[in-house]
Scaffold this motif. Structure first.
Motif, PDB file in Angstrom:
ATOM      1  N   SER A 225       0.816  -1.219   0.000  1.00 41.58           N
ATOM      2  CA  SER A 225       0.000   0.000   0.000  1.00 41.58           C
ATOM      3  C   SER A 225       0.849   1.268   0.000  1.00 41.58           C
ATOM      4  CB  SER A 225      -0.951   0.005   1.204  1.00 41.58           C
ATOM      5  OG  SER A 225      -0.224  -0.018   2.426  1.00 41.58           O
ATOM      6  N   SER A 226       2.076   1.171   0.518  1.00 40.15           N
ATOM      7  CA  SER A 226       2.935   2.356   0.551  1.00 40.15           C
ATOM      8  C   SER A 226       3.834   2.462  -0.676  1.00 40.15           C
ATOM      9  CB  SER A 226       3.808   2.335   1.815  1.00 40.15           C
ATOM     10  OG  SER A 226       4.675   1.225   1.813  1.00 40.15           O
ATOM     11  N   PHE A 227       3.743   1.506  -1.590  1.00 40.70           N
ATOM     12  CA  PHE A 227       4.547   1.565  -2.803  1.00 40.70           C
ATOM     13  C   PHE A 227       4.071   2.723  -3.678  1.00 40.70           C
ATOM     14  CE2 PHE A 227       6.299  -3.032  -3.325  1.00 40.70           C
ATOM     15  CZ  PHE A 227       6.804  -2.974  -2.033  1.00 40.70           C
ATOM     16  N   PRO A 228       4.941   3.255  -4.521  1.00 46.11           N
ATOM     17  CA  PRO A 228       4.532   4.358  -5.404  1.00 46.11           C
ATOM     18  C   PRO A 228       3.357   3.964  -6.299  1.00 46.11           C
ATOM     19  CG  PRO A 228       6.916   4.087  -5.438  1.00 46.11           C
ATOM     20  CD  PRO A 228       6.359   2.908  -4.690  1.00 46.11           C
ATOM     21  N   GLU A 229       2.497   4.923  -6.569  1.00 47.77           N
ATOM     22  CA  GLU A 229       1.382   4.686  -7.482  1.00 47.77           C
ATOM     23  C   GLU A 229       1.882   4.664  -8.919  1.00 47.77           C
ATOM     24  OE1 GLU A 229      -1.546   7.647  -6.776  1.00 47.77           O
ATOM     25  OE2 GLU A 229      -2.020   6.957  -4.747  1.00 47.77           O
ATOM     26  N   ASN A 230       1.075   4.063  -9.785  1.00 43.17           N
ATOM     27  CA  ASN A 230       1.362   4.009 -11.223  1.00 43.17           C
ATOM     28  C   ASN A 230       2.683   3.318 -11.524  1.00 43.17           C
ATOM     29  OD1 ASN A 230      -1.015   5.549 -11.764  1.00 43.17           O
ATOM     30  ND2 ASN A 230       0.121   7.423 -11.285  1.00 43.17           N
ATOM     31  N   VAL A 231       3.048   2.348 -10.666  1.00 43.54           N
ATOM     32  CA  VAL A 231       4.223   1.506 -10.891  1.00 43.54           C
ATOM     33  C   VAL A 231       3.776   0.059 -10.731  1.00 43.54           C
ATOM     34  CG1 VAL A 231       6.478   0.809  -9.997  1.00 43.54           C
ATOM     35  CG2 VAL A 231       5.896   3.218 -10.114  1.00 43.54           C
ATOM     36  N   GLU A 232       4.159  -0.786 -11.663  1.00 43.80           N
ATOM     37  CA  GLU A 232       3.747  -2.188 -11.617  1.00 43.80           C
ATOM     38  C   GLU A 232       4.380  -2.902 -10.419  1.00 43.80           C
ATOM     39  OE1 GLU A 232       3.972  -6.325 -14.265  1.00 43.80           O
ATOM     40  OE2 GLU A 232       4.587  -4.408 -15.171  1.00 43.80           O
ATOM     41  N   LYS A 233       3.599  -3.750  -9.768  1.00 45.52           N
ATOM     42  CA  LYS A 233       4.088  -4.571  -8.666  1.00 45.52           C
ATOM     43  C   LYS A 233       3.927  -6.047  -9.040  1.00 45.52           C
ATOM     44  CE  LYS A 233       2.696  -0.568  -6.589  1.00 45.52           C
ATOM     45  NZ  LYS A 233       1.850   0.471  -7.218  1.00 45.52           N
ATOM     46  N   ARG A 234       4.949  -6.834  -8.745  1.00 48.32           N
ATOM     47  CA  ARG A 234       4.885  -8.270  -8.992  1.00 48.32           C
ATOM     48  C   ARG A 234       5.420  -9.015  -7.766  1.00 48.32           C
ATOM     49  NH1 ARG A 234       7.778  -9.371 -14.828  1.00 48.32           N
ATOM     50  NH2 ARG A 234       6.690  -7.771 -16.060  1.00 48.32           N
ATOM     51  N   MET A 235       4.781 -10.116  -7.440  1.00 48.60           N
ATOM     52  CA  MET A 235       5.275 -10.954  -6.358  1.00 48.60           C
ATOM     53  C   MET A 235       6.404 -11.834  -6.876  1.00 48.60           C
ATOM     54  SD  MET A 235       3.185 -13.712  -4.048  1.00 48.60           S
ATOM     55  CE  MET A 235       3.332 -15.010  -5.295  1.00 48.60           C
ATOM     56  N   ILE A 236       7.438 -11.998  -6.048  1.00 45.85           N
ATOM     57  CA  ILE A 236       8.529 -12.911  -6.368  1.00 45.85           C
ATOM     58  C   ILE A 236       8.891 -13.670  -5.091  1.00 45.85           C
ATOM     59  CG2 ILE A 236      10.311 -11.130  -5.977  1.00 45.85           C
ATOM     60  CD1 ILE A 236      11.894 -12.480  -8.283  1.00 45.85           C
ATOM     61  N   ASP A 237       8.880 -14.992  -5.170  1.00 46.56           N
ATOM     62  CA  ASP A 237       9.120 -15.827  -3.992  1.00 46.56           C
ATOM     63  C   ASP A 237      10.506 -16.454  -4.088  1.00 46.56           C
ATOM     64  OD1 ASP A 237       9.031 -17.397  -1.779  1.00 46.56           O
ATOM     65  OD2 ASP A 237       7.069 -18.295  -2.199  1.00 46.56           O
ATOM     66  N   LEU A 238      11.518 -15.721  -3.647  1.00 41.23           N
ATOM     67  CA  LEU A 238      12.887 -16.226  -3.692  1.00 41.23           C
ATOM     68  C   LEU A 238      13.121 -17.283  -2.627  1.00 41.23           C
ATOM     69  CD1 LEU A 238      14.890 -12.915  -4.286  1.00 41.23           C
ATOM     70  CD2 LEU A 238      14.057 -14.559  -5.978  1.00 41.23           C
ATOM     71  N   ALA A 239      12.453 -17.153  -1.478  1.00 40.72           N
ATOM     72  CA  ALA A 239      12.664 -18.098  -0.383  1.00 40.72           C
ATOM     73  C   ALA A 239      12.229 -19.509  -0.772  1.00 40.72           C
ATOM     74  CB  ALA A 239      11.911 -17.641   0.858  1.00 40.72           C
ATOM     75  N   LYS A 240      11.193 -19.623  -1.561  1.00 36.27           N
ATOM     76  CA  LYS A 240      10.723 -20.934  -2.012  1.00 36.27           C
ATOM     77  C   LYS A 240      11.734 -21.583  -2.944  1.00 36.27           C
ATOM     78  CE  LYS A 240       6.682 -23.098  -4.193  1.00 36.27           C
ATOM     79  NZ  LYS A 240       5.366 -22.838  -4.836  1.00 36.27           N
ATOM     80  N   GLY A 241      12.426 -20.747  -3.732  1.00 35.57           N
ATOM     81  CA  GLY A 241      13.507 -21.251  -4.574  1.00 35.57           C
ATOM     82  C   GLY A 241      13.066 -21.950  -5.840  1.00 35.57           C
ATOM     83  N   ASP A 242      11.804 -21.792  -6.254  1.00 29.72           N
ATOM     84  CA  ASP A 242      11.300 -22.420  -7.476  1.00 29.72           C
ATOM     85  C   ASP A 242      11.760 -21.583  -8.677  1.00 29.72           C
ATOM     86  OD1 ASP A 242       9.734 -23.174  -9.709  1.00 29.72           O
ATOM     87  OD2 ASP A 242       8.121 -23.877  -8.407  1.00 29.72           O
ATOM     88  N   VAL A 243      12.757 -22.075  -9.392  1.00 34.21           N
ATOM     89  CA  VAL A 243      13.374 -21.288 -10.461  1.00 34.21           C
ATOM     90  C   VAL A 243      12.376 -20.959 -11.564  1.00 34.21           C
ATOM     91  CG1 VAL A 243      15.163 -21.319 -12.254  1.00 34.21           C
ATOM     92  CG2 VAL A 243      15.688 -22.159  -9.958  1.00 34.21           C
ATOM     93  N   GLU A 244      11.521 -21.901 -11.915  1.00 32.01           N
ATOM     94  CA  GLU A 244      10.540 -21.636 -12.976  1.00 32.01           C
ATOM     95  C   GLU A 244       9.558 -20.560 -12.547  1.00 32.01           C
ATOM     96  OE1 GLU A 244       8.659 -25.179 -14.298  1.00 32.01           O
ATOM     97  OE2 GLU A 244      10.515 -26.065 -15.084  1.00 32.01           O
ATOM     98  N   ASP A 245       9.138 -20.607 -11.294  1.00 33.59           N
ATOM     99  CA  ASP A 245       8.219 -19.595 -10.778  1.00 33.59           C
ATOM    100  C   ASP A 245       8.892 -18.217 -10.752  1.00 33.59           C
ATOM    101  OD1 ASP A 245       5.690 -18.789  -9.489  1.00 33.59           O
ATOM    102  OD2 ASP A 245       6.957 -18.475  -7.733  1.00 33.59           O
ATOM    103  N   ILE A 246      10.149 -18.174 -10.331  1.00 35.88           N
ATOM    104  CA  ILE A 246      10.895 -16.911 -10.309  1.00 35.88           C
ATOM    105  C   ILE A 246      11.069 -16.377 -11.726  1.00 35.88           C
ATOM    106  CG2 ILE A 246      13.122 -15.852  -9.751  1.00 35.88           C
ATOM    107  CD1 ILE A 246      13.315 -17.925  -7.439  1.00 35.88           C
ATOM    108  N   ALA A 247      11.318 -17.264 -12.669  1.00 36.98           N
ATOM    109  CA  ALA A 247      11.484 -16.850 -14.068  1.00 36.98           C
ATOM    110  C   ALA A 247      10.235 -16.155 -14.596  1.00 36.98           C
ATOM    111  CB  ALA A 247      11.830 -18.055 -14.936  1.00 36.98           C
ATOM    112  N   ARG A 248       9.057 -16.637 -14.171  1.00 41.84           N
ATOM    113  CA  ARG A 248       7.809 -15.975 -14.589  1.00 41.84           C
ATOM    114  C   ARG A 248       7.717 -14.576 -13.972  1.00 41.84           C
ATOM    115  NH1 ARG A 248       5.936 -21.404 -14.326  1.00 41.84           N
ATOM    116  NH2 ARG A 248       5.493 -21.239 -12.099  1.00 41.84           N
TER     117      ARG A 248
END
Length: 302
Positions: free
Chosen positions: A43-66
């Motif tokens: 909610s505090s991220f800048p407006e009009n900027v794309e946000k994407r979730m990235i799960d590095l802790a899980k370590g799923d390379v294919e998921d991170i690649a997406r």
């Protein structure tokens, strides 16, 4: 237009890069994507900027690649606490298969230590080797790496509780003999402006380059002269010695880091690669120069 992903936008260096990148994005000069952990409050991220979730802790390379799909630049500002740098391993593995990636900035950004410091401090060797292993892995996977080194921010030099240079008290803690070496000051605003300059003005020079951001170099004598000018009298000087260095460099954490920084002001810091300073960045039109004295005076109000 470059698509730029930033990981760790709330961290120490991420918060330095975010304002300048956001401004460039809002001006239509690049496309900024903020990559965040699962469950993060955006909610505090800048407006009009794309946000994407990235799960590095899980370590799923294919998921991170997406998560990094379509990004030309990925900037990692992941904290090194609790082994956080290791989260970059699956990120690098994902980036290795990207057809879009041009530049990867690993979470490095620190002032380099002298070889003498590394030889004498197990703590500094561990810290440095951990970062070096990440960079080596990226190069092994043929991910185009740009290493950014930064000097110390004004707050840590002049304002925090452990600062050695204290404008409010007009006191300096200096290694003796003082020597003619220099250390560096780099504000967060300067780091952000320099990063945007590199991305917008000369991206083709960045893959596999090392660049040091040193807004101002300063010596012991410049500190003494600046403090004297501001206060109208010479500062009180507390001297540290080679004996203090030898004792402190064997400690963990701030003990060894402090000993290394004390002595480096006497003998100097060897900045790797190309150096961008205040004068050179101001010539690009992306920076309004502030003097070293300006930063010292500002710290009197902090």
């Amino acid at each position: 237009m470059l698509s730029v992903g930033l990981i760790g936008s709330r961290g120490f260096m991420g918060s330095a890069f975010l304002p300048a990148l956001t401004q460039a994005s809002h001006q239509g000069k690049l496309r900024l994507v903020l990559l965040h952990r699962p469950g993060s409050d955006t909610s505090s991220f800048p407006e009009n900027v794309e946000k994407r979730m990235i799960d590095l802790a899980k370590g799923d390379v294919e998921d991170i690649a997406r998560s990094v799909e379509g990004l030309n630049v990925v900037i990692s500002a992941i904290t090194g606490r609790n082994g956080g740098h290791q989260l970059q391993i699956p990120l690098i593995d994902a980036l290795a298969s990207s057809k879009d990636l041009l530049i990867f900035f690993p979470s490095e950004y620190a002032t380099p230590f002298r070889q003498e410091d590394l030889d004498r401090s197990e703590f500094l060797r561990r810290m440095t080797c951990g970062k070096a292993a990440i960079i080596a892995h990226a190069k092994e996977r043929k991910v185009p790496v740009t290493i950014l080194k930064n000097a110390t921010v004004p707050f840590l030099l002049f304002s925090w509780d452990g600062a050695k240079f204290r404008p409010k008290e007009n006191s300096l803690k200096l290694y003796s003999p003082r020597g003619d070496g220099t250390r560096g000051l780099t504000s967060k605003d300067f780091s952000g402006a320099a990063l945007v300059h590199l991305l917008l003005d000369r991206p083709e020079t960045l893959p596999n380059a090392t660049i040091s951001l040193v807004e101002h170099s300063f010596s012991s004598q410049l500190l003494v002269d600046t403090f004297t000018k501001i206060h109208g009298r010479r500062p009180d000087i507390i001297e540290t010695t080679e004996e203090d260095y030898q004792r402190g460099i064997k400690e963990d954490g701030f003990g060894s880091m402090g000993a290394a920084s004390d002595k480096s002001l006497s003998v100097g810091v060897d900045w790797p690669g190309e150096t961008i300073d205040s004068e050179s960045l101001s010539r690009t039109g992306r920076w309004d120069t502030k003097s070293f004295e300006d930063y010292v005076r500002e710290s009197l109000d902090n």
